[in-house]
Each structure stands twice: as structure tokens, then as C-alpha cells.
Design an enzyme around this catalytic site. Structure first.
Site, PDB file in Angstrom:
ATOM      1  N   HIS A   1       2.372   3.927   5.196  1.00  0.00           N
ATOM      2  CA  HIS A   1       2.220   2.785   5.927  1.00  0.00           C
ATOM      3  C   HIS A   1       3.255   1.933   5.815  1.00  0.00           C
ATOM      4  CE1 HIS A   1       0.006  -1.192   6.270  1.00  0.00           C
ATOM      5  NE2 HIS A   1      -1.163  -0.626   6.859  1.00  0.00           N
TER       6      HIS A   1
ATOM      7  N   ASP B   1       0.171   4.234  -3.845  1.00  0.00           N
ATOM      8  CA  ASP B   1      -0.392   3.637  -2.758  1.00  0.00           C
ATOM      9  C   ASP B   1      -1.665   4.160  -2.550  1.00  0.00           C
ATOM     10  OD1 ASP B   1      -1.517   2.387  -0.460  1.00  0.00           O
ATOM     11  OD2 ASP B   1       0.085   2.540   0.941  1.00  0.00           O
TER      12      ASP B   1
ATOM     13  N   GLN C   1      -6.166   4.086   0.667  1.00  0.00           N
ATOM     14  CA  GLN C   1      -6.972   4.855   1.553  1.00  0.00           C
ATOM     15  C   GLN C   1      -7.694   5.821   0.457  1.00  0.00           C
ATOM     16  OE1 GLN C   1      -8.173   4.290   4.295  1.00  0.00           O
ATOM     17  NE2 GLN C   1      -6.379   2.743   4.856  1.00  0.00           N
TER      18      GLN C   1
ATOM     19  N   LYS D   1     -11.187  -2.612   1.296  1.00  0.00           N
ATOM     20  CA  LYS D   1     -11.677  -1.123   1.724  1.00  0.00           C
ATOM     21  C   LYS D   1     -12.258  -0.480   0.903  1.00  0.00           C
ATOM     22  CE  LYS D   1      -7.027  -0.583   3.663  1.00  0.00           C
ATOM     23  NZ  LYS D   1      -6.856  -0.899   5.022  1.00  0.00           N
TER      24      LYS D   1
ATOM     25  N   CYS E   1      -0.183   0.936  11.698  1.00  0.00           N
ATOM     26  CA  CYS E   1       0.988   0.404  10.736  1.00  0.00           C
ATOM     27  C   CYS E   1       1.767   1.668  10.323  1.00  0.00           C
ATOM     28  CB  CYS E   1       0.509  -0.575   9.838  1.00  0.00           C
ATOM     29  SG  CYS E   1      -0.469  -2.064  10.503  1.00  0.00           S
TER      30      CYS E   1
HETATM   31  N1  C6P Z   1      -4.417  -0.042   6.113  1.00  0.00           N
HETATM   32  C1  C6P Z   1      -5.588   0.671   8.447  1.00  0.00           C
HETATM   33  O1  C6P Z   1      -6.092   0.235   9.451  1.00  0.00           O
HETATM   34  P1  C6P Z   1      -3.902  -4.246   2.830  1.00  0.00           P
HETATM   35  O2  C6P Z   1      -3.457  -4.793   4.157  1.00  0.00           O
HETATM   36  O3  C6P Z   1      -2.728  -4.912   1.836  1.00  0.00           O
HETATM   37  O4  C6P Z   1      -5.129  -4.493   2.463  1.00  0.00           O
HETATM   38  O5  C6P Z   1      -3.462  -2.512   2.889  1.00  0.00           O
HETATM   39  C2  C6P Z   1      -2.292  -2.293   3.447  1.00  0.00           C
HETATM   40  C3  C6P Z   1      -2.247  -0.838   3.268  1.00  0.00           C
HETATM   41  C4  C6P Z   1      -1.399  -0.171   2.714  1.00  0.00           C
HETATM   42  N2  C6P Z   1      -1.371   1.166   2.568  1.00  0.00           N
HETATM   43  C5  C6P Z   1      -2.288   2.049   3.318  1.00  0.00           C
HETATM   44  C6  C6P Z   1      -2.256   3.409   3.309  1.00  0.00           C
HETATM   45  C7  C6P Z   1      -3.189   1.536   4.210  1.00  0.00           C
HETATM   46  O6  C6P Z   1      -3.908   2.079   4.999  1.00  0.00           O
HETATM   47  C8  C6P Z   1      -3.056  -0.170   4.178  1.00  0.00           C
HETATM   48  C9  C6P Z   1      -3.960  -0.747   5.181  1.00  0.00           C
HETATM   49  C10 C6P Z   1      -5.387  -0.616   7.230  1.00  0.00           C
HETATM   50  O7  C6P Z   1      -5.185   1.471   8.295  1.00  0.00           O
HETATM   51  C11 C6P Z   1      -4.743  -1.875   7.941  1.00  0.00           C
HETATM   52  S1  C6P Z   1      -3.212  -1.654   8.848  1.00  0.00           S
END
Ligand code: C6P
Length: 420
Positions: free
Chosen positions: A135, A212, A215, A238, A376
């Protein structure tokens, strides 16, 4: 592999999904006059009553600032906030609650590590290793660090199924690598990376690893000690908790050796104009008034998750994913993007002659929420030579009937575009 009808029958019998759905009030709303079918869980998951009620109670009867007052409410808020830290510690099986830092989300957690561990340890000529599945939140902070330091960002490629090529990952680890930053599960493709194995490979070269887990945490139980992760990050929103809150787990020795991230209240022991003595971990990394209601809400979300039988949840989610794969793959002109052997939570797809945004817009009229775009993760799209995908992502409260509604919605998209 089981056939679809056996899977459907088992799922109907074994998993109390209707009971679980009643815990999530938003799931019973209508959108454009149709029952909501929420398949955008990878972007943000819905909240159970337990989380909503806990946050409401906090603001009704417990609200104050933490670590600052001697009065009843401040002590109560502090107790709840620090208890939430212990809940997260146990949830991740971290050794100590001092290893749990409250941040705004996964994005901030990664930026924190890049700006502290990274700035301290990465110098000109060094390397940072990521993978082709990341991401933007696990690319850009490292790119910025490498630019600032004259270091090099290395990328372990993925194969056509969307799996990291482990031989390449191993080959790119060297004495120059100062940190490896890898996703546990890809948000764009759903690939589950063999992170335990990848951490072991990195550690053999003396390289610390940030995982990370944005997910992964909604779908699998995480044991940071079993993984031997040096840093692990996730976002509350999430995992059925509030937005604006996330977790950075870090091993004690690393957190103690890194410089602070931001300066301000709560992260200090004492301040004079000549010198500031920083606070101990975890407070050293929590400058300013934290998101107290968020932390307490996250603890409630974890309590909710802990009330479920995770072996059964995982089995049910895998069944949903398998069914979605089978039914989508049977649609003529539809191509699934991301066919890794190990997947969770996500099916990305493209449809011949239809832009993903049009798929999303037509499905929305049917009450179906999916995400469309690059998610993203533009380098993943570049790998497949496409600008975007349509992505359905699941949580344990989704049903087989919702998958069928999605399939009917896609048939409708094809009708609108004259493909049927
Ligand atoms: N992915 C998606 O629709 P934040 O925004 O900080 O809570 O998470 C960022 C982020 C980082 N790593 C991974 C693997 C992610 O999936 C995400 C967030 C969302 O896939 C919003 S772009």
C-alpha cells in the site's frame, strides 16, 4: 477442494451470521431503496453496538484528559485508556504493554518508524527493502526517508498470481539492508504473505522487519512473538473499532533506542529551556492529548472479536472468499486480479469493456458497496497493466446471499453495457 454446494450447506449450518449481523446496526439500513450489501470492509469495517455504546458511555460519564489530573474523571479516563493498552497487548500477545503505542492509524505507525528508527539507522548507501504488494502507506514513508538519506529503496517483485517472489526477497536482503517493511495481507489482491518465513529470512541477515498488518488483523489472529516481528502495525477502523486510532507494536529494545517522533506534552519527564528529558516508552511516542475515546473503543472492538470463535470465523470467511471467487470467475468477460494460493478477505476483478468506476456506480444503485480504483496500491496496478480494479472485500458478517446479490449486480452492469 470442496464443491460449492457442500460449502454453501456447511456455511449455512455452522456459522451464526444472522445473530452476528444484529450486533451491527448499520447492516440493516437501505441504500437507494435496497438493503445495504456492504462489501467494502477492507476500506473500513462497520461497528458493533458494543463499540458504539462504549464510546457513548465514555463521553456521557467518563470523559476527561489522561495522565494529567488527580480528579475522579481524569483518573477514570487514565485507567480506561491504559486498560485498553493492555487489551491490545494481550490481543497481539506482546510481551509488555510498554510495546503498544497508540497512533492515528497504520499510516502514522509506519511514518513513525521511518522517521525515528529510519532516520537514526539508515544512512547514505544503505537500503530499505519492501515488496511489490505494498500500500502507498508502506512505500512513500520509506521513499521519503531514502531520498533524505541518499539510501536506496529495493522492491521484491511479485509473480503473476500476486505472490512475493521469495527467492528475490532473499536475494535483496544484504548487509546494506537496514529494515524490511512488508504487508501481511495485500489490500489490493488479498494475498497472504508468509510473513513468519520472511521475518526469519530477514533476521538471518540481521535485518529488522516491520509488518503492515492493516488487512491481516481483521481476518487472522496475530501473535507478534510467534512471528518475531520487530514492528507490527494496524488500524482500529478496519477491525470494527473507531477511526483515527491505530497501533504500533515494537520490541522494547527498539522502542527504547529510537528517538521520539513528535515533541509536546506527555512524552516528557522534565523540560527546561536548556534540556528535555523524554518519558519512558510507550509515552515517549504519544505526544499531546491522545485519542482516548478511540483507544477505549478499540478495546471494545477487540472484546467483541474475542467473543467469537476465531477458528470458525476464519473457516467461514475462507468459505465466503472461495464462493465469491468461483461465482465471479464463472462470469464471462470477468477476470480476477490476484490468484495467490493463500488469500484472505479480498477479491479484485476487472470486466471487459467496463471501467471499474462504472461497475461501482451501477452496483451502488443496487445498494452494493464495493471499492473501485487503484486502492492506494498503484504499483500493483502497474504490475498488471491496468489503471484500477473493482474490489469486493468481506467481513465475518457478510453472507452467501450477499455474494449472490453481487453476482446479480454484475450481470446488471453487463446488461447496461450491452454485454449480455
Ligand atoms: N487501506 C483500503 O481500502 P490507514 O488509512 O492508515 O488506516 O491504513 C492505511 C493502509 C496501510 N496498509 C494497508 C495494507 C492498507 O490496506 C491500508 C488502508 C484501505 O485498502 C484504504 S486506502
Amino acid at each position: 477442494m470442496k464443491n460449492t454446494s457442500t460449502i454453501e450447506q456447511q456455511t449455512r449450518i455452522d456459522f451464526p451470521v444472522e445473530k452476528i449481523r444484529r450486533d451491527f446496526p448499520i447492516l440493516s439500513i437501505s441504500v437507494h431503496g435496497k438493503p445495504l450489501v456492504y462489501l467494502d470492509n477492507a476500506a473500513s469495517a462497520q461497528k458493533p453496538n458494543l463499540v458504539i455504546d462504549t464510546i457513548k458511555k465514555y463521553y456521557l460519564t467518563e470523559n476527561s484528559n489522561v495522565h494529567r489530573g488527580v480528579h475522579y474523571l481524569s483518573e477514570l479516563a487514565t485507567k480506561k485508556y491504559e486498560a485498553a493498552r493492555v487489551t491490545v497487548q494481550k490481543f497481539l500477545n506482546a510481551e509488555s504493554e510498554r510495546e503498544i503505542i497508540f497512533v492515528r492509524g497504520t499510516t502514522e505507525a509506519i511514518n513513525l518508524v521511518a522517521a525515528t528508527f529510519g532516520r537514526k539507522n539508515v544512512q547514505a548507501g544503505d537500503e530499505v527493502l519492501i515488496t511489490g504488494l505494498e500500500h502507498h502507506s508502506n512505500i512513500v514513508p520509506w521513499q521519503m526517508l531514502c531520498e533524505e538519506k541518499g539510501a536506496r529503496l529495493r522492491v521484491a517483485p511479485i509473480n503473476d498470481d500476486g505472490e512475493v517472489v521469495l527467492e528475490e526477497f532473499a536475494r535483496l536482503l544484504s548487509g546494506k539492508t537496514k529494515i524490511a517493511a512488508i504487508s501481511h495481507i495485500s489490500n489490493a489482491l488479498g494475498t497472504i504473505n508468509p510473513v513468519k518465513q520472511m521475518i526469519e529470512m530477514a533476521h538471518q541477515q540481521g535485518v529488522p522487519v516491520l509488518v503492515d498488518g492493516a488487512q491481516a488483523v481483521p481476518h487472522i489472529r496475530i501473535d507478534v512473538r510467534d512471528l518475531d516481528a520487530d514492528f507490527y502495525t494496524f488500524s482500529s477502523h478496519k477491525i470494527f473499532g473507531p477511526t483515527g486510532l491505530g497501533i504500533l507494536y515494537g520490541k522494547t529494545n527498539l522502542l527504547e533506542s529510537m528517538p521520539p517522533y513528535q515533541g509536546g506534552g506527555d512524552m516528557i519527564k522534565s523540560v527546561t529551556f536548556e534540556k528535555t528529558i523524554f518519558n519512558d516508552i510507550p509515552h515517549k511516542y504519544e505526544a499531546g492529548t491522545p485519542h482516548i475515546a478511540g483507544a477505549i473503543g478499540l478495546a471494545a472492538a477487540i472484546d467483541y472479536m474475542n467473543s467469537l470463535d476465531w477458528d470458525v470465523v476464519q473457516q467461514y470467511e475462507q468459505t465466503l472468499l472461495l464462493l465469491a471467487h468461483e461465482k465471479l470467475a464463472a462470469i464471462q468477460g470477468l477476470r480476477i486480479i490476484g490468484t495467490a494460493k493463500e488469500k484472505a478477505g479480498v477479491v479484485s476483478f476487472v470486466l471487459d469493456g467496463v471501467h471499474p468506476h462504472d461497475i461501482g456506480t451501477i452496483l451502488d444503485q443496487e445498494g452494493i458497496a464495493i471499492r473501485t480504483g487503484h486502492h492506494c496500491a498503484q504499483p500493483v496496478m502497474q504490475k498488471y497493466g491496468i489503471p484500477a480494479t473493482a474490489r469486493a472485500s468481506f467481513a465475518f458478517y457478510n453472507t452467501i446471499e450477499e455474494i449472490d446479490t453481487l453476482i446479480r449486480g454484475i450481470q446488471k452492469v453487463k446488461e447496461v453495457f450491452g454485454h449480455v
